[in-house]
Design a protein around this motif. Structure first.
Motif, mmCIF file in Angstrom:
data_model
loop_
_atom_site.group_PDB
_atom_site.id
_atom_site.type_symbol
_atom_site.label_atom_id
_atom_site.label_comp_id
_atom_site.label_asym_id
_atom_site.label_seq_id
_atom_site.Cartn_x
_atom_site.Cartn_y
_atom_site.Cartn_z
ATOM 1 N N VAL A 119 -3.862 7.651 8.974
ATOM 2 C CA VAL A 119 -4.025 7.907 7.543
ATOM 3 C C VAL A 119 -4.321 6.602 6.832
ATOM 4 O O VAL A 119 -3.637 5.591 7.047
ATOM 5 C CB VAL A 119 -2.748 8.535 6.949
ATOM 6 C CG1 VAL A 119 -2.859 8.663 5.439
ATOM 7 C CG2 VAL A 119 -2.463 9.887 7.587
ATOM 8 N N ASP A 120 -5.337 6.600 5.998
ATOM 9 C CA ASP A 120 -5.628 5.481 5.103
ATOM 10 C C ASP A 120 -5.423 5.963 3.681
ATOM 11 O O ASP A 120 -5.992 6.995 3.284
ATOM 12 C CB ASP A 120 -7.075 4.992 5.267
ATOM 13 C CG ASP A 120 -7.302 4.301 6.598
ATOM 14 O OD1 ASP A 120 -6.350 3.661 7.088
ATOM 15 O OD2 ASP A 120 -8.408 4.397 7.150
ATOM 16 N N ALA A 121 -4.628 5.231 2.910
ATOM 17 C CA ALA A 121 -4.318 5.667 1.552
ATOM 18 C C ALA A 121 -4.233 4.474 0.613
ATOM 19 O O ALA A 121 -4.017 3.335 1.042
ATOM 20 C CB ALA A 121 -3.001 6.447 1.521
ATOM 21 N N ARG A 122 -4.394 4.767 -0.682
ATOM 22 C CA ARG A 122 -4.197 3.788 -1.763
ATOM 23 C C ARG A 122 -2.997 4.244 -2.566
ATOM 24 O O ARG A 122 -2.991 5.364 -3.069
ATOM 25 C CB ARG A 122 -5.439 3.710 -2.639
ATOM 26 C CG ARG A 122 -6.667 3.109 -1.942
ATOM 27 C CD ARG A 122 -7.938 3.392 -2.713
ATOM 28 N NE ARG A 122 -8.335 4.801 -2.595
ATOM 29 C CZ ARG A 122 -8.805 5.538 -3.604
ATOM 30 N NH1 ARG A 122 -8.883 5.027 -4.822
ATOM 31 N NH2 ARG A 122 -9.139 6.794 -3.400
ATOM 32 N N ILE A 123 -2.002 3.380 -2.670
ATOM 33 C CA ILE A 123 -0.746 3.750 -3.315
ATOM 34 C C ILE A 123 -0.415 2.772 -4.435
ATOM 35 O O ILE A 123 -0.724 1.581 -4.331
ATOM 36 C CB ILE A 123 0.401 3.804 -2.271
ATOM 37 C CG1 ILE A 123 1.667 4.417 -2.865
ATOM 38 C CG2 ILE A 123 0.676 2.424 -1.694
ATOM 39 C CD1 ILE A 123 2.729 4.758 -1.819
ATOM 40 N N ASP A 147 6.572 9.346 3.626
ATOM 41 C CA ASP A 147 5.704 10.492 3.383
ATOM 42 C C ASP A 147 4.381 10.367 4.130
ATOM 43 O O ASP A 147 3.937 11.313 4.781
ATOM 44 C CB ASP A 147 5.445 10.636 1.878
ATOM 45 C CG ASP A 147 4.839 11.985 1.537
ATOM 46 O OD1 ASP A 147 5.549 13.002 1.668
ATOM 47 O OD2 ASP A 147 3.656 12.030 1.162
ATOM 48 N N LEU A 148 3.763 9.204 4.058
ATOM 49 C CA LEU A 148 2.448 9.039 4.680
ATOM 50 C C LEU A 148 2.552 8.885 6.201
ATOM 51 O O LEU A 148 1.641 9.290 6.926
ATOM 52 C CB LEU A 148 1.726 7.851 4.054
ATOM 53 C CG LEU A 148 1.219 8.152 2.633
ATOM 54 C CD1 LEU A 148 0.892 6.885 1.871
ATOM 55 C CD2 LEU A 148 -0.006 9.068 2.701
ATOM 56 N N THR A 181 -2.970 -0.870 -0.414
ATOM 57 C CA THR A 181 -3.468 -0.075 0.709
ATOM 58 C C THR A 181 -2.340 0.163 1.706
ATOM 59 O O THR A 181 -1.615 -0.762 2.080
ATOM 60 C CB THR A 181 -4.640 -0.771 1.421
ATOM 61 O OG1 THR A 181 -4.246 -2.081 1.851
ATOM 62 C CG2 THR A 181 -5.830 -0.898 0.482
ATOM 63 N N LEU A 182 -2.199 1.411 2.100
ATOM 64 C CA LEU A 182 -1.190 1.791 3.092
ATOM 65 C C LEU A 182 -1.891 2.507 4.234
ATOM 66 O O LEU A 182 -2.643 3.448 4.000
ATOM 67 C CB LEU A 182 -0.121 2.682 2.469
ATOM 68 C CG LEU A 182 1.167 2.898 3.283
ATOM 69 C CD1 LEU A 182 2.335 3.241 2.357
ATOM 70 C CD2 LEU A 182 1.017 3.969 4.352
ATOM 71 N N ARG A 183 -1.641 2.044 5.432
ATOM 72 C CA ARG A 183 -2.230 2.659 6.619
ATOM 73 C C ARG A 183 -1.111 3.051 7.566
ATOM 74 O O ARG A 183 -0.169 2.286 7.776
ATOM 75 C CB ARG A 183 -3.195 1.699 7.328
ATOM 76 C CG ARG A 183 -3.848 2.326 8.555
ATOM 77 C CD ARG A 183 -5.007 1.501 9.096
ATOM 78 N NE ARG A 183 -5.609 2.180 10.235
ATOM 79 C CZ ARG A 183 -5.338 1.905 11.513
ATOM 80 N NH1 ARG A 183 -4.482 0.945 11.818
ATOM 81 N NH2 ARG A 183 -5.925 2.587 12.481
#
Length: 222
Positions: A119-123, A147-148, A181-183
């Protein structure tokens, strides 16, 4: 009807995997924009709640405003109370068109990619998530990870997972009100056990990293 391990009868029409919505439903929500839960303006509602939380975190209002605000919120809570249903009916967790899937309890994030590889996300940790000295609270950082990483575990295994253990190492200050950025990705899986790793970056700077063990739930397992 079906029966889980504890003997609780579950309606087949619901078929919530491990007490959750089926992974197929969640993955479909990732790919499509479905506003049937909450309606097209639900995002505005969530944002106003988040803004209220931010304001309340640092506000020092006079007593007359405190009383006025409490009265307004009491009336609003009474009105909302008439529409509180089961968790399966709530927009949270399925509104992938909104930050954090419409879940107001989570730090807002946007998922850029989710597949078996991770998962690649912007938090963003907002004012409400203040820990002290303009830095995000470590507990909220771990909440974002949890959560991610759970989403990464589910995407990798193809089924819903629950957190068994989670360790967070804080490497530097995590700033507020800035997109980070959260991976998260699976390092390996053995049977129902999925080991997940995740990192949180502010640009090139590592703010925190996490390791966790997630367990794939059996059908009907809570």
């Amino acid at each position: 009807m079906s029966e889980n391990e504890a003997g609780k009868v579950l309606p087949d029409a619901e078929h919530h995997e491990g007490g959750f919505r089926p992974m197929s439903e969640l993955m479909d929500a990732v790919r499509t924009v479905d506003t049937s839960r909450g309606g097209p303006h639900y995002g505005d509602f969530v944002e106003q709640v988040r803004t209220l939380m931010d304001r309340a975190r640092l506000a020092v209002p006079p007593d007359d405003l405190v009383q006025e605000a409490a009265g307004i919120l009491e009336k609003l809570n009474d009105r909302l109370g008439a529409y509180v249903g089961e968790e399966w009916d709530a927009p949270g967790w399925t509104r992938f068109d909104l930050p954090s899937r419409g879940n107001v309890t989570l730090p807002p994030y946007r998922v850029d990619r989710v597949d078996r590889d991770g998962v690649d996300a912007r938090i963003t940790y907002r004012t409400f998530h203040l820990g002290g000295n303009a830095a995000a609270h470590g507990g909220y950082i771990s909440l974002g990870f949890d959560d991610l990483m759970g989403l990464a575990g589910s995407a990798h295994s193809g089924s819903v997972t629950r957190t068994a253990s989670l360790t967070v190492d804080y490497r530097s200050i995590t700033p507020l009100n800035k997109e980070l950025t959260l991976r998260a990705w699976a390092e390996r899986q053995e049977g129902r056990k999925v080991w997940i790793k995740a990192t949180l970056h502010d640009g090139d700077r590592l703010c925190a990293e996490a390791h966790g063990l997630f367990i794939v739930l059996k059908p009907g397992q809570p």
